[in-house]
Write an enzyme that holds these catalytic residues in place. Structure first.
Site, PDB file in Angstrom:
ATOM      1  N   ASP A 252       0.819  -1.200   0.000  1.00 58.56           N
ATOM      2  CA  ASP A 252       0.000   0.000   0.000  1.00 58.56           C
ATOM      3  C   ASP A 252       0.860   1.259   0.000  1.00 58.56           C
ATOM      4  O   ASP A 252       2.025   1.233   0.405  1.00 58.56           O
ATOM      5  CB  ASP A 252      -0.913   0.019   1.229  1.00 58.56           C
ATOM      6  CG  ASP A 252      -2.077  -0.950   1.105  1.00 58.56           C
ATOM      7  OD1 ASP A 252      -2.331  -1.423  -0.016  1.00 58.56           O
ATOM      8  OD2 ASP A 252      -2.727  -1.235   2.132  1.00 58.56           O
ATOM      9  N   LYS A 274      -3.676   3.378  -2.679  1.00 57.50           N
ATOM     10  CA  LYS A 274      -4.853   4.206  -2.926  1.00 57.50           C
ATOM     11  C   LYS A 274      -4.675   5.495  -2.140  1.00 57.50           C
ATOM     12  O   LYS A 274      -3.902   5.563  -1.189  1.00 57.50           O
ATOM     13  CB  LYS A 274      -6.130   3.495  -2.466  1.00 57.50           C
ATOM     14  CG  LYS A 274      -6.370   2.143  -3.115  1.00 57.50           C
ATOM     15  CD  LYS A 274      -7.637   1.522  -2.567  1.00 57.50           C
ATOM     16  CE  LYS A 274      -7.930   0.193  -3.238  1.00 57.50           C
ATOM     17  NZ  LYS A 274      -6.950  -0.836  -2.894  1.00 57.50           N
ATOM     18  N   GLY A 305      -0.791  -1.265   5.287  1.00 61.61           N
ATOM     19  CA  GLY A 305      -0.544  -0.430   6.443  1.00 61.61           C
ATOM     20  C   GLY A 305      -1.462  -0.826   7.586  1.00 61.61           C
ATOM     21  O   GLY A 305      -2.605  -1.228   7.369  1.00 61.61           O
ATOM     22  N   MET A 387      -8.341   7.966   8.219  1.00 63.32           N
ATOM     23  CA  MET A 387      -8.461   8.553   6.874  1.00 63.32           C
ATOM     24  C   MET A 387      -9.451   9.713   6.857  1.00 63.32           C
ATOM     25  O   MET A 387     -10.258   9.852   5.948  1.00 63.32           O
ATOM     26  CB  MET A 387      -8.891   7.474   5.870  1.00 63.32           C
ATOM     27  CG  MET A 387      -7.915   6.322   5.768  1.00 63.32           C
ATOM     28  SD  MET A 387      -8.521   4.910   4.798  1.00 63.32           S
ATOM     29  CE  MET A 387      -9.646   4.145   5.975  1.00 63.32           C
TER      30      MET A 387
END
EC number: 2.1.1.107
Length: 476
Positions: A252, A274, A305, A387
């Site tokens: 990632d 991403k 992660g 996030m």
């Protein structure tokens, strides 16, 4: 060549007499090790520890009561170990042993010894011995401790499997080079992975198939590995093993360079990251890459992660692999909430402040719209938003509307558990302003709740928490 360079040697002492001079705790430890290998210990000492006394009474050892006598060596002795706390007794035993050209080890005395007893790691029939030549035994003991944590029990089971089929393997591969290639394949292939999963019957079937030259098709595999929050020191031992065995690593975007640097050097590394602003690699393409490389017989590590099963889409990837009959395993990692909180000095639960913890994904507006904000507004709980940088204004607004106090403290942790870590604190009323003032960028984790106030005096990593001054427009 110096006189104290030792020749490594393993001795078969089964049914062999070994004289241990001494009856204390050190002698007891040496005797216990001898009993494990089937030796016949003869203990010479005026008195014995409780364990030695019990072994003597049950016939496991022979006791020569008294102080050392040369006559004790007239019993077909193979090895002498002097383990008393009396130097003159140890010297006498060593001199007598040397005179009869016997191997002798005097505990903690290099000069009197012609053999040393190493520090040993045992996994079934597999034994790894470490010696400092007697000069620095603590170094050998330390290295043994390191190896104890790195070498799991599957290596002992693997050694047993090979030993049981030793003659078959030699007959099937009489050429030593061919035999070496066979072993190398098995040591790094599905056999070892099955043993780690405690699937012994399947492991035996794989070995039998390999010996019959009918190995199962699609022998590659995929391992989902949690890379943690950034610090390579937080990787688990199993994660390190997987990274060092991988042929392909699909990682990632947020996996740190320090983690990638501990991977096998000749493994192919492919970024499949991403971002919050757009997907650089579609999930379907990640699935295809896993399938392609596993079907080619390669060992694939899907490196994520944090933890694969905490907002990492690990469940989706396992479902895909299962549908396509690809062998897989999962190695958990330290998720961002745990790592960031620990490195910021924030206990996520605390008897005086929070009795529950809620992990929340906030990577897009649709995620935020589906949350139960009334439940999240309840007091005495810690909220951890993943996030959520782009959604901080929305988080602030929705929590306040749902009744969470504007004075609720928060900590915004940017690059948590990394050298660049930055911790920003404030209250819910100033959340969006603080993020804007300090230009917070992903990766960042928001922790909200009374526990975050503890960061001010419990922080230990990096710089102290920062707090943006409240602008006049926000002051009541």
């Amino acid at each position: 060549m110096t006189a104290n360079v030792l020749f490594p040697l393993f001795a078969n002492l089964h049914d062999r007499a070994v004289l241990v001079v001494g009856g204390g705790k050190v002698a007891e430890r040496k005797t216990e090790a001898l009993l494990k290998v089937g030796a016949l210990p003869i203990i010479g000492a005026p008195s014995l520890t409780a364990s030695l006394q019990h072994w003597a009474e049950t016939g496991r050892i022979t006791w020569r009561q008294g102080t050392f006598e040369n006559s004790w060596l007239q019993e077909d002795i193979w090895l002498v170990i002097a383990a008393t706390d009396q130097p003159e007794v140890n010297h006498a035993a060593a001199r007598a042993a040397h005179a009869q050209r016997l191997f002798v080890n005097v505990v903690d005395d290099i000069a009197l010894s012609n053999v040393q007893v190493p520090a040993v790691v045992e996994r079934g029939p597999l034994r790894i011995a470490i010696s400092s030549g007697g000069g620095a035994p603590m170094v050998a003991r330390y290295l043994r401790q390191q190896l104890e944590s790195l070498i799991d029990d599957s290596w002992g089971r693997l050694t047993t499997l090979f030993a049981q089929r030793r003659d078959t393997i030699r007959a099937r591969y009489p050429n030593i080079e061919a035999r070496r290639r066979f072993f190398e394949t098995q040591l790094t292939g599905p056999l070892q992975r099955l043993l780690r999963k405690q699937r012994h019957a399947e492991a035996e079937a794989v070995l039998e198939a390999a010996l019959a030259e009918t190995p199962p098709t699609g022998s590659g595999s995929v391992t989902l590995v949690g890379a943690g929050a950034g610090d390579a020191g937080l990787l688990t031992l199993n994660a390190l093993r997987a990274l060092n065995e991988a042929d392909i690593i699909l990682y990632d975007r947020l996996v740190s360079d320090t983690v990638l640097q501990v991977a096998r050097r000749d493994a192919e590394q492919i970024e499949v990251g991403k971002s919050a602003t757009g997907h650089s690699v579609r999930q379907e393409d990640i699935h295809s890459l896993m399938l392609q490389h596993a079907r080619a017989g390669q060992r694939v590590v899907r490196l994520k992660g944090g933890d694969p099963f905490v907002f990492g889409r690990g469940g989706e990837e396992l479902e895909f692999l299962r549908t396509h009959n690809i062998p897989y395993e999962v190695i958990p990692g330290i998720t961002a909430a745990l790592a960031c909180a620990a490195y910021a000095g924030i206990p996520l639960t605390h008897r005086d402040h929070a009795q529950s913890l809620c992990l929340i994904t906030a990577h897009c507006q649709s995620s935020l719209d589906t949350l139960d904000w009334a439940a999240l507004a309840q007091e005495r709980q810690t909220l951890a938003f993943y996030m959520g940088v782009a959604g901080l204004p929305t988080i602030q607004q929705r929590l306040c509307e749902a009744g969470r106090a504007e004075t609720t403290p928060f900590a915004l942790i940017e690059n948590g558990a990394r050298a660049q870590q930055r911790v920003l604190t404030g209250t819910l009323k100033t959340l969006a302003h603080t993020a804007q003032t300090y230009a917070v960028r992903p990766p960042a984790l928001l922790i909200l709740g009374e526990v975050t106030t503890l960061a001010e005096h419990l922080h230990w990593f990096g710089t102290a928490p920062l707090s943006a001054p409240c602008p006049p427009a926000l002051i009541l």
